[in-house]
Every structure is written in structure tokens, then in C-alpha cells.
Design a protein around this motif. Structure first.
Motif, PDB file in Angstrom:
ATOM      1  N   GLU A 129       3.939   1.652  -0.938  1.00 16.88           N
ATOM      2  CA  GLU A 129       4.643   1.773  -2.222  1.00 16.88           C
ATOM      3  C   GLU A 129       3.689   2.356  -3.283  1.00 16.88           C
ATOM      4  OE1 GLU A 129       7.665   1.193  -3.492  1.00 16.88           O
ATOM      5  OE2 GLU A 129       7.159   1.059  -5.629  1.00 16.88           O
ATOM      6  N   LEU A 130       2.461   1.848  -3.321  1.00 14.67           N
ATOM      7  CA  LEU A 130       1.484   2.349  -4.298  1.00 14.67           C
ATOM      8  C   LEU A 130       1.120   3.796  -3.987  1.00 14.67           C
ATOM      9  CD1 LEU A 130      -0.861  -0.789  -4.434  1.00 14.67           C
ATOM     10  CD2 LEU A 130       0.679  -0.026  -6.265  1.00 14.67           C
ATOM     11  N   ASP A 173      -5.305   3.146  -4.135  1.00 19.08           N
ATOM     12  CA  ASP A 173      -4.180   2.365  -3.610  1.00 19.08           C
ATOM     13  C   ASP A 173      -4.678   1.333  -2.589  1.00 19.08           C
ATOM     14  OD1 ASP A 173      -4.940   4.466  -1.995  1.00 19.08           O
ATOM     15  OD2 ASP A 173      -2.916   5.219  -1.613  1.00 19.08           O
ATOM     16  N   MET A 204      -6.874   1.650 -10.647  1.00 18.29           N
ATOM     17  CA  MET A 204      -5.445   1.906 -10.411  1.00 18.29           C
ATOM     18  C   MET A 204      -5.002   3.364 -10.454  1.00 18.29           C
ATOM     19  SD  MET A 204      -3.571  -1.074 -12.636  1.00 18.29           S
ATOM     20  CE  MET A 204      -4.413  -0.761 -14.174  1.00 18.29           C
ATOM     21  N   GLU A 217      -0.943   4.380 -16.098  1.00 21.63           N
ATOM     22  CA  GLU A 217      -0.696   3.433 -14.997  1.00 21.63           C
ATOM     23  C   GLU A 217       0.266   2.325 -15.440  1.00 21.63           C
ATOM     24  OE1 GLU A 217      -3.524   3.759 -16.640  1.00 21.63           O
ATOM     25  OE2 GLU A 217      -5.099   4.580 -15.382  1.00 21.63           O
ATOM     26  N   THR A 261       2.386   0.885 -12.222  1.00 22.36           N
ATOM     27  CA  THR A 261       1.437   0.296 -11.273  1.00 22.36           C
ATOM     28  C   THR A 261       0.915  -1.029 -11.810  1.00 22.36           C
ATOM     29  OG1 THR A 261       0.792   2.535 -10.659  1.00 22.36           O
ATOM     30  CG2 THR A 261      -0.681   0.767  -9.967  1.00 22.36           C
ATOM     31  N   LYS A 312       3.686  -3.759 -11.857  1.00 23.25           N
ATOM     32  CA  LYS A 312       3.970  -4.264 -10.501  1.00 23.25           C
ATOM     33  C   LYS A 312       2.918  -5.280 -10.084  1.00 23.25           C
ATOM     34  CE  LYS A 312       5.915  -0.082  -8.548  1.00 23.25           C
ATOM     35  NZ  LYS A 312       5.601   1.141  -7.820  1.00 23.25           N
ATOM     36  N   LEU A 313       1.649  -4.909 -10.248  1.00 15.86           N
ATOM     37  CA  LEU A 313       0.571  -5.767  -9.768  1.00 15.86           C
ATOM     38  C   LEU A 313       0.439  -7.023 -10.613  1.00 15.86           C
ATOM     39  CD1 LEU A 313      -2.003  -2.996  -8.840  1.00 15.86           C
ATOM     40  CD2 LEU A 313      -0.442  -4.181  -7.328  1.00 15.86           C
ATOM     41  N   HIS A 367      -2.814   9.604  -4.731  1.00 19.21           N
ATOM     42  CA  HIS A 367      -3.921   8.651  -4.627  1.00 19.21           C
ATOM     43  C   HIS A 367      -4.945   9.245  -3.655  1.00 19.21           C
ATOM     44  CE1 HIS A 367      -3.398   5.232  -7.138  1.00 19.21           C
ATOM     45  NE2 HIS A 367      -2.145   5.064  -6.771  1.00 19.21           N
ATOM     46  N   TYR A 372       0.829  -1.207   0.000  1.00 23.59           N
ATOM     47  CA  TYR A 372       0.000   0.000   0.000  1.00 23.59           C
ATOM     48  C   TYR A 372       0.867   1.262   0.000  1.00 23.59           C
ATOM     49  CZ  TYR A 372      -2.579   3.906   1.834  1.00 23.59           C
ATOM     50  OH  TYR A 372      -3.078   5.165   2.003  1.00 23.59           O
ATOM     51  N   SER A 383      -4.515  -2.812  -2.982  1.00 20.62           N
ATOM     52  CA  SER A 383      -3.934  -3.633  -1.908  1.00 20.62           C
ATOM     53  C   SER A 383      -4.924  -4.694  -1.456  1.00 20.62           C
ATOM     54  CB  SER A 383      -3.537  -2.752  -0.715  1.00 20.62           C
ATOM     55  OG  SER A 383      -2.722  -1.686  -1.161  1.00 20.62           O
TER      56      SER A 383
END
Ligand SMILES: [Zn+2]
Ligand SMILES: [Zn+2]
Length: 429
Positions: free
Chosen positions: A31-32, A123, A87, A42, A45, A48-49, A118, A29, A127
Motif C-alpha cells: 500500500e505504501l 516504504d 516517509m 506526506e 502517509t 495512515k501510520l 519509493h 508495504y 513497514s
């Protein structure tokens, strides 16, 4: 640039999975939160996800409708359930003072450098989705069916859902029997969830009106057709849409949020520009509002003595967000599931709002998929209690001061979302 991102990411990724291979959701969270990207941007983001979901064991497809990500887990015969997180961040300069506050900047669609934040809690949504993804993967003995997790881009500008659907979300992948999402609430305590059946969030339309006239000297108004007086008249007339055209029992909003015209005290300009936001729940009210605007501007222009070529131009913007309708049967099942997993004191019936959410779009494809969005409390308990005691206003979503109490909110979200999915998988046809 991409290399630096990847190197930093690999380091962080190992750190994220360090303890007994369980994902540290609070670290994720933070980090986002510290790295928000604007709508349609995005890139990092989503990557990463996507990597995290692959690492858990999902079959991941990238670039569905832009930066959209679809993660699939097939676990035998049963329903298909879609869980969504969005996102994108917002062009807001964060003022929360958090140690992990965003200091990021990005170039917006007009080429201007802006701070990003955000500020809508996406975010937290991401998470929670990752937490639920991990829980449901590790507990496959508790459910049977197909799990479809999606990460939606560009929610704030109402493009993401439409683009994902256009790009084959419901044709290239198993079609969901239920769509489920949550949104953080800036007025509910962390640890609680809010639910409501029926209309939950509004249709949102943006409309530009260019009021034309014939400019001239401010001392000789009779030789002009003054667009400022005409615009003022139009704005007043617009107030009669909600008060006199729409039934009092049907919610609607017509707000003129911007008016620009003229340069100087004594010059009557040639045009005035207005920007409006419109809100409604039903298609009928939406259509009535839009057609009333057309009639009012035309009628007012005729009364001002303008000819056809000088009639105001009404432009309805494409970025329309459809209302969110929470399927009542589905909400009833969710409510029971939430009470079971969180306790009845933490499950609260809330009122509908006139805010917009792109998620409504996923519930409008024919044949209609039962869809529901619930609210996830995000306000720190102490902050909430102080605000109630002292009658203070809490920072709203999109505020530069909005800071969720992430740990309890995410924990509650994962519990609510995972158990709701498991309970929905158990429903007999
Ligand atoms: Zn938002
Ligand atoms: Zn949002």
C-alpha cells in the motif's frame, strides 16, 4: 478528496488488521509502495501510520516539524530509545514492473507534475517501524523504559530532521539516550544487515556558482571577457581541492554536476551557471572545501581580468545534510544484538559511503545523543547471486528499477530493530 481517502483508508485499515488482529506488514508495504508522496507532501502517509500506531496503543502526536509523527510508549523506569523511519518518496517514474508499482503523480515544488516512486526504500523503513512498534508493544514484559518512535518527513531534501528538532522533538518529548535507524541497502542480500562504526555517510552540500563575463561576438573574443573559458578553468581548478588541499586520508568529493551557458555557436554569453555537490565526513574538510571554492573562483576571475563586480557568485544552499557518525560503542552493542537475533552469517561489516542521510542531524544536538544507522539488505537472493555470477550491476537506490525483496527484508528489519531496542533497554547506566 480527503473524504475519498478516508473511506478507502478505513476499508484498507480493516483489511490490514483482519487476521488475528496482527498487522499484515507485506500488505502495508505494498500500500505504501503504490502511494508514494513527495517530500513535504506526506499527508496521507503520515495519517495512515499515525492511525495504525494509535490502534496498536501508542500515544501519537502529529505534525511535529511538518508531517512528522511521534509515537510514545512509556513502560516504566529505564532508558529512552528513539527509532526512526522516513516517509517521503522521490520524483521518479517507476519501471520495476511490480504488480503494486506506483503510477502516482504529484506536483513538485516548482509546480511541475511528476511521477512519484519509493525509490529509496522508505516504504520498507516505515513497514519495519510499524512491525517493531507492534512487537515491542506486545512484548512489554521483555523491556523497561520509554520508546519513542518517529516518522520523519522530507528526508530526501534534508529538511525533516531539522524541522522536527526545531519543533521540539527533544524538548516536548522524553529526550532519547540512543537514536537508531536503518536504511535499505541495494547491494546487500535481503535477510542480512550491515553495520559500521564511525563515519557512515557524508556531509552533503549543494553549491551554485554563477560565472559572470562580458559577452559579445564569437569572432572578436578579445573584446569580451569569456565566461565559458573562465568556467572551464574554474572546473579544472576545483579538481585540485580534493587532490591538493585535502589530506589523502580524508575522504572528500567535489562534483560539478551541471553546467549551462550560452545560446549559439558565435555568441559569447554574459554568464555560465554551475551546480556542484560536495561530500565530506568531518566539519574541517567541509569548511576547507567550501573556502577553497571561494578562493578558486575569485583567483580565476582576477586572472581573467574581471573586476570585483564581475566576480563569480557562490551560493551555498541551505539544504545541507550533516554526515552520519555511528557511535562506536553503540554499534558494538548493535552488532552483538544482530548476531544473536539473525546469526553471525547475516551480520556484515560494510564500508562507509559518500551518500547523505538526514538522520545524522539527530546525532548532532548538544549534548550529543549516541546515534547509529545500520543497513538492511534488500536484494532478492537469486537476483544477488546471478549478479555476482555474471558481474551485473544491481539497480542502486533512487533507480527507477530498485525493487526491494520486501518480505524477507521487512522480517529481518523488524527482528533486528526490535531485538536491538530490547537489548539497549537492558544496558545498565
Ligand atoms: Zn534517498
Ligand atoms: Zn533514503
Amino acid at each position: 478528496m480527503k473524504k475519498i481517502f478516508l473511506l478507502a483508508f478505513i476499508f484498507w485499515f480493516n483489511f490490514l488488521f483482519a487476521a488475528d488482529n496482527k498487522i499484515n506488514l507485506l500488505e502495508l508495504y505494498k500500500e505504501l509502495h503504490a502511494n508514494p508522496e513527495l517530500s513535504y507532501q506526506e499527508f496521507e502517509t503520515s495519517e495512515k501510520l499515525a492511525l495504525i500506531l494509535e490502534n496498536i496503543g501508542y500515544k501519537v502526536t502529529r505534525n511535529i516539524g511538518g508531517n512528522g509523527v511521534v509515537a510514545l510508549l512509556e513502560n516504566g523506569e529505564g532508558h529512552t530509545i528513539m527509532l526512526r523511519a522516513d516517509m517521503d518518496g522521490l520524483p521518479v517514474e517507476e519501471k520495476t514492473g511490480a504488480s503494486y508499482a506506483s503510477t502516482k503523480k504529484a506536483v513538485n515544488s516548482e509546480g511541475k507534475e511528476v511521477f512519484t516512486m519509493h525509490a529509496c526504500g522508505h516504504d520498507v523503513h516505515m513497514s519495519v517501524l510499524i512491525g517493531a512498534a507492534e512487537y515491542l508493544f506486545n512484548n512489554q514484559t521483555q523491556w523497561q523504559g520509554t520508546l519513542l518512535l518517529i516518522l520523519e518527513p522530507a528526508e530526501e531534501v534534508s529538511g525533516g530532521a531539522r524541522n522536527m528538532i526545531k519543533d521540539g522533538l527533544f524538548t516536548k518529548f522524553p529526550r532519547p539516550d540512543f537514536n537508531l535507524a536503518l536504511h535499505v541497502s541495494s547491494s546487500l542480500q535481503a535477510g542480512k544487515v550491515g553495520y559500521l562504526p564511525g563515519w557512515a555517510m557524508a556531509n552533503v552540500d549543494s553549491v551554485d556558482i554563477t560565472v559572470k563575463g562580458l559577452g559579445g561576438h564569437g569572432a572578436y573574443p578579445h573584446t569580451t571577457k569569456d565566461p565559458i573559458v573562465l568556467a572551464a578553468n574554474i572546473i579544472t581548478q576545483l579538481q585540485t581541492i580534493v587532490s591538493r588541499k585535502i589530506a589523502p586520508t580524508d575522504p572528500a568529493v567535489v562534483t560539478v554536476g551541471s553546467i549551462h551557458g550560452g545560446t549559439k555557436h558565435n555568441v559569447i554569453p554574459n554568464e555560465v551557471k554551475l551546480q556542484l555537490t560536495l561530500r565530506s565526513y568531518t566539519d574541517e574538510v567541509r569548511n576547507e572545501t567550501l573556502s577553497s571554492i571561494e578562493k578558486i573562483v575569485r583567483g580565476s576571475a582576477i586572472a581573467a581580468g574581471l573586476t570585483e563586480e564581475y566576480f563569480p557568485i557562490v551560493e551555498i544552499k541551505d539544504e545541507y545534510t550533516p554526515a552520519v557518525f555511528n557511535n562506536p560503542d553503540l554499534v558494538e552493542k548493535l552488532q552483538k544484538s544482530f548476531v544473536k537475533s539473525l546469526g553471525s552469517e547475516n551480520v556484515i561489516k560494510v564500508s562507509p559511503v559518500m551518500g547523505g542521510e538526514d538522520f545524522g542531524m539527530f546525532g548532532r544536538v548538544e549534548p550529543i545523543i549516541p546515534t547509529a544507522l545500520f543497513w538492511l539488505g534488500a536484494v532478492n537472493k537469486k537476483v544477488y547471486e546471478k549478479a555476482m555470477r555474471e558481474d551485473l550491476t544491481l539497480p542502486s537506490l533512487h533507480s527507477d528499477l530498485f525493487l526491494p525483496d520486501a518480505e524477507p527484508a521487512i522480517e529481518t528489519g523488524v527482528k533486528a530493530m526490535s531485538n536491538a531496542a530490547i537489548d539497549l533497554f537492558k544496558i545498565k547506566n
